[in-house]
Design a protein around this motif. Structure first.
Motif, PDB file in Angstrom:
ATOM      1  N   LEU A   1       0.804  -1.215   0.000  1.00 31.67           N
ATOM      2  CA  LEU A   1       0.000   0.000   0.000  1.00 31.67           C
ATOM      3  C   LEU A   1       0.840   1.269   0.000  1.00 31.67           C
ATOM      4  O   LEU A   1       0.303   2.370  -0.126  1.00 31.67           O
ATOM      5  N   ALA A   2       2.152   1.129   0.151  1.00 36.43           N
ATOM      6  CA  ALA A   2       3.018   2.304   0.239  1.00 36.43           C
ATOM      7  C   ALA A   2       2.999   3.098  -1.061  1.00 36.43           C
ATOM      8  O   ALA A   2       3.009   2.525  -2.154  1.00 36.43           O
ATOM      9  N   GLY A   3       2.961   4.406  -0.934  1.00 34.79           N
ATOM     10  CA  GLY A   3       3.030   5.288  -2.085  1.00 34.79           C
ATOM     11  C   GLY A   3       1.682   5.674  -2.657  1.00 34.79           C
ATOM     12  O   GLY A   3       1.523   6.779  -3.172  1.00 34.79           O
ATOM     13  N   ILE A   4       0.695   4.789  -2.605  1.00 35.44           N
ATOM     14  CA  ILE A   4      -0.595   5.064  -3.227  1.00 35.44           C
ATOM     15  C   ILE A   4      -1.521   5.792  -2.252  1.00 35.44           C
ATOM     16  O   ILE A   4      -1.278   5.829  -1.044  1.00 35.44           O
TER      17      ILE A   4
ATOM     18  N   ALA B   1       9.181   3.444   0.649  1.00 32.78           N
ATOM     19  CA  ALA B   1       9.012   2.084   0.135  1.00 32.78           C
ATOM     20  C   ALA B   1       8.119   1.229   1.023  1.00 32.78           C
ATOM     21  O   ALA B   1       7.494   0.279   0.543  1.00 32.78           O
ATOM     22  N   ALA B   2       8.037   1.547   2.320  1.00 31.89           N
ATOM     23  CA  ALA B   2       7.283   0.705   3.247  1.00 31.89           C
ATOM     24  C   ALA B   2       5.972   1.329   3.696  1.00 31.89           C
ATOM     25  O   ALA B   2       5.049   0.627   4.105  1.00 31.89           O
ATOM     26  N   CYS B   3       5.864   2.655   3.631  1.00 29.28           N
ATOM     27  CA  CYS B   3       4.635   3.331   4.052  1.00 29.28           C
ATOM     28  C   CYS B   3       4.699   4.782   3.597  1.00 29.28           C
ATOM     29  O   CYS B   3       5.745   5.271   3.161  1.00 29.28           O
ATOM     30  N   GLY B   4       3.568   5.468   3.705  1.00 27.54           N
ATOM     31  CA  GLY B   4       3.504   6.855   3.280  1.00 27.54           C
ATOM     32  C   GLY B   4       2.920   6.999   1.883  1.00 27.54           C
ATOM     33  O   GLY B   4       2.733   6.020   1.157  1.00 27.54           O
TER      34      GLY B   4
END
Length: 271
Positions: free
Chosen positions: A127-130, A184-187
């Motif tokens: 879900l990271a980035g979107i 890469a992992a969140c945000g």
């Protein structure tokens, strides 16, 4: 604007199963529109949600009235399925609304005070980035303060690495180099940040709050508000951790970002 009622079994309403974009529109022209559509498409591919046809999406901004407004569009997986199990052939549901908008222009020149949030973002690379609809972490982080003098909250992950602000991206300059957190992992990867990375050398860093302490300038940015220089960083208890003088050096990022949004980039010259 579409005011059609959302059915009780809509999966976006029930589970946050969907995506959204918030787009600045000036006289019917969407700003950074291609970047918004790319992120929407990337999110739809990740979640395996079919997007509405491109002609429908392309027609939305032109429905805005003259002046400056924000288009918020939402795409959910639609209805169907049983529990968390999604329908085999989902029919996406599109909803949108235009909202009048006036940017916080004094923040462009005067800068903002921000604070560290106690909440730590969890890791979920899928879900990271979107920009998916389940933003509960951001909602809970924003509930941490009521002080109107605090404009934003700075979020770290579970390893105390910088990620983002509650509704904006972070950029800072350290040792003469522009840097931004690793997402890469969140945000959320903002569209303004993506556009700036096409134009400027901005390095990705998996670092903690020490990076902001060492920075000689820092900003929070997004595609609606533009670029806000940071003037003060507090911890979660309100103790000041760092201050930055807001001066013409901050114009550097604004002069690259603000023309993309139709905002002035010479606010320091006018002061």
């Amino acid at each position: 604007m579409t005011d059609d009622a959302v059915p009780f079994d809509d999966r976006g309403f029930a589970y946050g199963d969907g995506l959204f974009e918030t787009v600045l529109v000036r006289d019917g022209q969407p700003l950074l529109w291609d970047a918004h559509l790319r992120r929407l498409a990337r999110g739809a591919e990740r979640l395996e949600i079919p997007l509405p046809d491109t002609q429908t999406l392309a027609s939305l901004p032109g429905q805005a009235e003259a002046g400056l407004c924000v288009l918020k569009l939402l795409v959910t997986r639609g209805s169907g399925g049983r529990g968390y199990a999604s329908p085999e052939s989902p029919v996406p549901r599109l909803r949108w609304r235009f909202m009048p908008f006036m940017p916080q222009s004094t923040y462009w020149r005067d800068g903002v005070r921000v604070r560290l949030c106690r909440l730590r973002l969890g890791h979920q690379p899928l879900l990271a980035g979107i920009k998916h609809l389940n933003r509960l972490e951001n909602v809970m982080a924003r509930r941490e303060w009521r002080d109107p003098d605090v404009a934003e909250g700075v979020l770290c992950d579970q390893h105390d690495r910088l990620v983002e602000a509650t509704s904006m991206n972070l950029v800072w300059r350290r040792h003469g180099i522009l840097e931004t957190p690793d997402l890469a992992a969140c945000g959320v990867e903002g569209t303004l940040l993506a556009a700036l990375r096409e134009r400027l050398s901005i390095r990705t860093r998996g670092v903690g709050i020490e990076a902001l302490m060492e920075a000689d300038a820092a900003w929070v940015i997004n595609s609606v508000q533009g670029v806000w220089p940071l003037k003060q960083l507090d911890d979660a208890d309100g103790t000041c951790l760092n201050r930055w003088p807001v001066h013409t050096a901050h114009r550097y990022l604004q002069q690259h970002a603000h023309p993309l949004l139709g905002y002035p980039h010479d606010v320091f010259d006018e002061a």
